[in-house]
Every structure is written in structure tokens, then in C-alpha cells.
Design an enzyme around this catalytic site. Structure first.
Site, PDB file in Angstrom:
ATOM      1  N   SER A 171       0.795  -1.174  -0.011  1.00 13.28           N
ATOM      2  CA  SER A 171      -0.011   0.003   0.197  1.00 13.28           C
ATOM      3  C   SER A 171       0.851   1.172  -0.150  1.00 13.28           C
ATOM      4  CB  SER A 171      -1.009   0.071   1.348  1.00 13.28           C
ATOM      5  OG  SER A 171      -1.844  -1.021   1.154  1.00 13.28           O
ATOM      6  N   ARG A 179       1.621   4.293  -3.097  1.00 15.95           N
ATOM      7  CA  ARG A 179       1.225   5.758  -2.700  1.00 15.95           C
ATOM      8  C   ARG A 179       2.646   6.524  -2.892  1.00 15.95           C
ATOM      9  NH1 ARG A 179      -2.324   2.642  -0.628  1.00 15.95           N
ATOM     10  NH2 ARG A 179      -4.478   3.505   0.294  1.00 15.95           N
ATOM     11  N   ASP A 199      -7.164  -8.353   4.340  1.00 19.22           N
ATOM     12  CA  ASP A 199      -6.188  -9.090   3.548  1.00 19.22           C
ATOM     13  C   ASP A 199      -5.464 -10.060   4.243  1.00 19.22           C
ATOM     14  OD1 ASP A 199      -6.474  -7.254   1.192  1.00 19.22           O
ATOM     15  OD2 ASP A 199      -4.988  -5.995   1.641  1.00 19.22           O
TER      16      ASP A 199
END
Length: 423
Positions: free
Chosen positions: A20, A24, A311
Site C-alpha cells: 500500500s 502511494r 487482507d
């Protein structure tokens, strides 16, 4: 891949960079002025899709030794792509970049693989349309491929029906191009990597409860980014260390952001022996995790905990199958629209191993403690499912065979090598 039962797992491991945060870092570095240096970047297939998309929009991204350099061009420095932006298998790439593209001055098209084409995009089409964006599903089915014609955007306060960091981030990123403060309210707090990193790059993002807000037209400046180890990748070795006899594993520099680290809470509820060492709470919090073999018991996983471990539910299901007692997973209907329908796929494959498991509309009921045996596992090309059953293979009787096992390259290219090294 064939996995065999292990007598013990021991060693020190640095898991790959957080997926993640790696996504970003590329996106925000591209929109910042100056050169952003990213260390411990995850070179998995999903993050490489993000790099590919921004290169097609004129961003120079290069390797410097082990680091990644992103030569940003500012908030409005992207060029019109001459070809379709291919997000591969990455929902994060698709949903976050859509928020950025909605405010540009050009037309772009987004597409992906067959799995990504089946995942719901109406959840971002609706809020972006409310902001004045021109975003359309080319097949009129609420899925990819998407056509986005950039337009001036308006402010919105969006009440999201799902707790999704991807939806929240999409709206906040579009909010950078809006004409006022843009806000998103979620039913539960989802992971907040976007808020933390945007502020680090110079944006003005505030959070109150489950609402995040962003000021328009921020001046983003290049930064040095050290990506922590991905707790979603660490989760497989947490589970393997807890389940495999005579095991002790030290996982170095793992992200323990509380909006993301729900697996640590649930593991402790199950009786896990996990010690946090060398904690660092500057920016994204990190720690070394010392994991030792434990006798686990069933638990209930539900409500506000679900977004913090969505997840990790596949590997938690594996842990539950080997634990004593019953584990109930509720409020996890989001699992149906991941890389696979993870409820159906976990139930199908655990039953092949002899587990007592039933799927529900929003989760699973797992009666643990039964002897489990190896089987031929079909992960449906889902990287987290494949790695979860590799963990089961270190504990069950007989060999575990995982078809299409190389799908782990999506998030953890060296997973099997790291598992064998501990065995």
C-alpha cells in the site's frame, strides 16, 4: 508448488516493503515537485503496474541501486497518455489513480487483467461523478475498462457505504483538484496510509473519527520515503511461526499502523506468543515481531476489526482450522470482491484438506482442531490464498500441492525462498 511438513521454522527475516505504501510513494512522488527517493520499495507486479502507468504520463522513474527515484512534475504536471493505462491485477492502482485522473485536463483509459475487470468500480464512479467527474465504465457494468475525461471538480462530503482505503483515497486525491474542502466519512476506519503520506508530502489532510478531509490545490514537495515491511506479507510467517512446532521467527521492521495491524490483536485473542521489539512511532509506526510456537484457540472476528485485517483473513482462516474450538468471521463480505471470492475459495480448499468449515454471506464458521491433510489447492490466481495454503502445508500431514503457485509474485516474489530458508 509442493510444500512439505516442517519440523520447525527458525531465523530472522525482512519481509518485502509494504504494498500500500509503495503504491502511494510512486503516486505522490509523481505529483510532487522534485525528486522523491524511495527505499525498500516493493517490486511486486502490482506496484510495477503503478510505475508503468505514471511513466506513460511522462514521469521519469528510475532505479538508483536498491532505491527508486521518482522525478515529480507537480500536481498538474502529468501528460496525456498515448496508450491505455494498464493496471494489471492492481485494484489499488486503479482506484487511486482514477481520483488523480478525474481532475486532469486530458482523457485517459484504464484497463486491467480478467480478474481486475471483474472487481467493482461503481464504488469510485459514484463519488467521482458527484464531484463532477466524467468517468464511465466502457462496458456499462460498473467495472473496467474505464474512460476518464478530466474536468474541473467540485467539493463533496461523501458518506462511503464501505470502509475502504481505496475508495477514501480516491476521493481525497480527487479533492486535491476540487474547488473546496473534500471529505469522506466511512462506517469504520480503514487504513490511513494516504492521510499520513499526503501530509508528509505537504498536503493538508485532517481526520476526525471516521471522517478525513483535504484542502484543495496542495503544494506537494519531494521527500525521502522508507517503506516499512508489509504486515500483510509478515502475516504468513506470523501464522507459520505460531503453528509449526519448535519455531521462533524474528520479523524485522514491520509496519504496525493500528488501522492495519488488526492481525496482531486477533492473534493475541487466539493465544499467540508475539513480542514487539524496537518499536518506532515516527510517521508510519514499525516494530520487530518475535513469533514463537503457540497453542491457539478459536475466536470471533467481526465489526471494526475487519478493515484492519481484511487482507489477512485467508491466513487467519488457516490458523483457525488448526486452533482448538470454533472461530466465527463476520462482516467480511468485502472478501467476495478481492482478487478472488476469498470466502468461497478458502472454504473450497480447506474442505479439500478435511477441515470443518462453512461459508456464510459475510464470512466463515471454522471448527478447528481436526487433523488436516495435504491436498491439491487451486488458489484461483490469488496471491494471498496461495501463500495461506503454503503455510498450511508446513503443518499438515502429507504434501501440499498449489497450482499456479507463482501468483505470489503479485506481492511477494521471494515468498517460497524465504519460507524454505526458515525450514
Amino acid at each position: 508448488m509442493e510444500i512439505k511438513k516442517q519440523q520447525s521454522l527458525r531465523g530472522v527475516l525482512s519481509v518485502p516493503g509494504d504494498k500500500s505504501i509503495s503504491h502511494r510513494a510512486v503516486m505522490f512522488g509523481a505529483l510532487a515537485k522534485g525528486t522523491t527517493r524511495v527505499s525498500h520499495f516493493l517490486e511486486g507486479a502490482d506496484c510495477l503496474s503503478t510505475i508503468s502507468c505514471f511513466r506513460k504520463m511522462g514521469i521519469d522513474i528510475e532505479k538508483d541501486g536498491e532505491d527508486l527515484l521518482i522525478h515529480g512534475r507537480g500536481l498538474r504536471g502529468l501528460n496525456s497518455p498515448r496508450e491505455i493505462l494498464n493496471a494489471g491485477n492492481s485494484g489499488t492502482t486503479t482506484r487511486l489513480i482514477s481520483g488523480i485522473l478525474a481532475g486532469q485536463k486530458f482523457i485517459s483509459e484504464l484497463d486491467g487483467d480478467a480478474s481486475l475487470r471483474s472487481r467493482p468500480m461503481k464504488r469510485i464512479i459514484d463519488p467521482l461523478t458527484a464531484m463532477g467527474a466524467d468517468i464511465r465504465s466502457r462496458m456499462d457494468n460498473g467495472c473496467m475498462p474505464l474512460r476518464i475525461a478530466g474536468r474541473p471538480l467540485h467539493t463533496v462530503h461523501y458518506n462511503s457505504p464501505v470502509a475502504s482505503a481505496q475508495v477514501k483515497s480516491c476521493v481525497l486525491l480527487a479533492g486535491m483538484y476540487a474547488d473546496g474542502v473534500t471529505s469522506v466519512t466511512e462506517p469504520f476506519l480503514s487504513r490511513n496510509h494516504t492521510e499520513i503520506m499526503l501530509n508528509y508530502f505537504g498536503a493538508k489532510v485532517t481526520s476526525q473519527g471516521t471522517t478525513a478531509s483535504i484542502q484543495p490545490e496542495p503544494e506537494l514537495s519531494a521527500r525521502e520515503v522508507r517503506v516499512p515491511g508489509d504486515i500483510s506479507s509478515a502475516a504468513f510467517f506470523i501464522a507459520a511461526g505460531l503453528l509449526t512446532p519448535n519455531s521462533e521467527i524474528l520479523l524485522k521492521d514491520v509496519g504496525i499502523n493500528p488501522t492495519r495491524a488488526g492481525i496482531l490483536k486477533i492473534c493475541r485473542q487466539m493465544g499467540a506468543d508475539i513480542t514487539l521489539l524496537n518499536e518506532n512511532h515516527q510517521g508510519e509506526p514499525t516494530a520487530d515481531l518475535l513469533v514463537r510456537t503457540s497453542s491457539l484457540k478459536g475466536t470471533v472476528i467481526q465489526g471494526a476489526d475487519i478493515p484492519t485485517l481484511i487482507d489477512e483473513i485467508p491466513v487467519l482462516a488457516i490458523m483457525a482450522a488448526f486452533a482448538d474450538g470454533t472461530t466465527v468471521i463476520r462482516d467480511a463480505q468485502e472478501l467476495k470482491v478481492k482478487e478472488s471470492d476469498r470466502i468461497a475459495v478458502m472454504v473450497e480448499n480447506l474442505k479439500r484438506m478435511g477441515a470443518d468449515i462453512a461459508g456464510t454471506d459475510d464470512g466463515m464458521i471454522i471448527r478447528g482442531g481436526k487433523p488436516l491433510h495435504g491436498a491439491v489447492i487451486d488458489p484461483h490466481m490469488d496471491h494471498r490464498v496461495a501463500m495461506s495454503f503454503a503455510v498450511a502445508g508446513t503443518v499438515c500431514q502429507g504434501a501440499m500441492e498449489i497450482t499456479d503457485g507463482d501468483c505470489v509474485k503479485i506481492s511477494y516474489p521471494d515468498f517460497y525462498e524465504d519460507l524454505y530458508r526458515l525450514g
